[in-house]
Design an enzyme around this catalytic site. Structure first.
Site, short mmCIF file in Angstrom:
data_model
loop_
_atom_site.label_atom_id
_atom_site.label_comp_id
_atom_site.label_asym_id
_atom_site.label_seq_id
_atom_site.Cartn_x
_atom_site.Cartn_y
_atom_site.Cartn_z
N ASP A 382 0.87 -1.17 0.00
CA ASP A 382 0.00 0.00 0.00
C ASP A 382 0.91 1.23 0.00
O ASP A 382 1.60 1.50 0.99
CB ASP A 382 -0.88 -0.03 1.25
CG ASP A 382 -1.86 1.15 1.31
OD1 ASP A 382 -1.68 2.12 0.54
OD2 ASP A 382 -2.78 1.11 2.15
N HIS A 383 0.91 1.97 -1.11
CA HIS A 383 1.86 3.08 -1.25
C HIS A 383 1.58 4.22 -0.28
O HIS A 383 2.44 5.10 -0.09
CB HIS A 383 1.86 3.59 -2.70
CG HIS A 383 3.20 4.04 -3.18
ND1 HIS A 383 4.14 4.63 -2.36
CD2 HIS A 383 3.78 3.96 -4.41
CE1 HIS A 383 5.22 4.92 -3.06
NE2 HIS A 383 5.04 4.52 -4.30
N ARG A 384 0.42 4.23 0.33
CA ARG A 384 0.14 5.25 1.34
C ARG A 384 1.00 5.03 2.58
O ARG A 384 1.27 5.97 3.34
CB ARG A 384 -1.33 5.22 1.75
CG ARG A 384 -2.32 5.54 0.63
CD ARG A 384 -3.75 5.34 1.08
NE ARG A 384 -3.98 3.96 1.51
CZ ARG A 384 -5.15 3.54 2.02
NH1 ARG A 384 -6.16 4.39 2.16
NH2 ARG A 384 -5.29 2.28 2.39
#
Length: 412
Positions: A382-384
């Site tokens: 999850d790039h967040r």
């Protein structure tokens, strides 16, 4: 005093319940704390205890039926009590909002006329379309929407030949017609399948996924496992997947940013490592959790995994068996899949997809070509929460552990 039994919430993600089966029938005596029903949640089928002692006066939601949470499902009371009176008092107390499963049927029936009226609206809307009277009649008979057809007559008017071409094309290319001719089986959604669909769609649409792949030389690890397993009793033997969990847990301790989850106002970074293990079931997928995997030996992980898989396949998982995972492992290597990408299990920030171990030609350090037993894994992030460099460092550590197992024991 009679008791109205309601559909309980047995998991955090449960939105409705389904009665798998009643363990008692109407007129049977029941005791508080003794299971009387099996309820299918979005995760598993679980026994649920009677909330009171007495007689099962009335079953309101039968085997195989669904209802919302907190909806009344049965009435328990004394043998001489009239369940109708009890139910009326219950509904009055609830403000008339409660209703049995049977009362839902009229709603569906009442909505039917509205659907039946829909074709009339379509036929009326076609009056303004430029078409010959014959074309309009053919369109009405065959259910063709004239607005979707380009007319070839004067001033773009739709004529009979336009409909003939449309009908021929539809009969040739319509997937619905092709499928229907071979027969269609309608499979109702289970609570589990609906939850899988909702949560994974939520994951794909909410968490920006990116993927990192790497392959490991498995020779030393496989040789070490073969030697170790040969010396162990049957109940202590462990698989390659148990080693994946064991080594991933130790890598997560060194890279806590991967052992995290996104929240609206913060990122939660977990001190404990609880690994969710994907288990395929006939009607879906479950992810029971191996808790404190970083503190367990590989033998303990193997024993816990076997226990969880067994009760998952029996449909006996309890909420504490599948809640609270911080990272997931999905292994399709045993099915011959070489590599794949997995969807993140929310609210976690990453999942490791594990492929099969295959003899693979490689260029050796001396420039010659050799063959190594290699396994490919892909980390979905999850790039967040996780940046590319963070995910890459985690995989670098994992590669070190796989190719030099002793490192995990001394440095993990």
């Amino acid at each position: 005093m009679a008791t109205v039994m309601e559909m309980p919430k047995l998991s955090d993600t449960m939105a409705e319940g389904s009665v798998a089966r009643w363990l008692k029938k109407e007129g049977d005596k029941v005791s508080a704390g003794i299971p009387v029903i099996e309820i299918e949640t979005d995760k598993a089928t679980m026994e649920y205890e009677s909330p009171a002692s007495g007689v099962l006066l009335k079953i309101l939601v039968g085997d195989g039926q669904k209802c919302p949470l907190q909806a009344p499902i049965a009435i328990i009371g004394k043998a001489d009590e009239k369940w109708e009176e009890v139910f009326e008092k219950y509904k009055a107390k609830k403000g008339g909002s409660a209703a049995s499963a049977k009362s839902e049927a009229p709603k569906a029936t009442a909505s039917a006329p509205a659907k039946a009226a829909a074709p009339q609206a379509t036929s009326v809307s076609q009056v303004d379309v430029k078409a010959s009277p014959l074309a309009k009649k053919i369109a009405a008979d065959k259910g063709i929407d004239l607005k979707s057809i380009q007319g070839s007559g004067p001033n773009g008017r739709i004529v009979q030949r336009d409909l003939s071409q449309t009908s021929s094309s539809a009969a040739t290319t319509s997937p619905a017609f092709a499928v229907a001719s071979g027969g269609v089986v309608k499979i109702p959604h289970t609570n589990m399948r609906k939850t899988i669909a909702r949560r994974l769609a939520e994951s794909v649409n909410t968490a920006p996924h990116f993927f990192l792949s790497i392959s490991f030389n498995m020779a030393d690890l496989l040789n070490w496992r073969k030697s170790a397993v040969a010396k162990l009793p049957e109940d202590q033997k462990f698989s390659v997947n148990d080693l994946v969990i064991f080594l991933a847990a130790r890598a997560l301790k060194r890279h806590p940013a991967v052992n995290s989850s996104w929240q609206d106002d913060c990122v939660l970074q977990y001190g404990d490592v609880h690994i969710s293990v994907a288990v395929a079931l006939p009607n879906g997928l479950m992810t029971p959790v191996v808790r404190h995997a970083d503190k367990l030996t590989v033998v303990q992980i193997a024993q816990e995994t076997k226990r969880l898989v067994k009760i998952a396949k029996e449909g006996k998982l309890q909420p504490n068996d599948y809640a609270g995972g911080t990272f997931s492992v999905s292994n399709l290597g045993m099915t011959g899949i070489e590599d794949f990408t997995a969807i993140i299990n929310p609210p976690q920030a990453a999942i490791l997809a594990v492929g099969s171990t295959l003899p693979t030609p490689v260029v050796l350090s001396n420039g010659s070509v050799g063959v190594e037993q290699r396994m490919k894994v892909t980390l979905s992030c999850d790039h967040r929460v996780i940046d590319g460099a963070v995910g890459a460092e985690f995989l670098k550590t994992l590669k070190q552990y796989f190719e030099d197992p002793a490192t995990a024991l001394f440095l993990g």
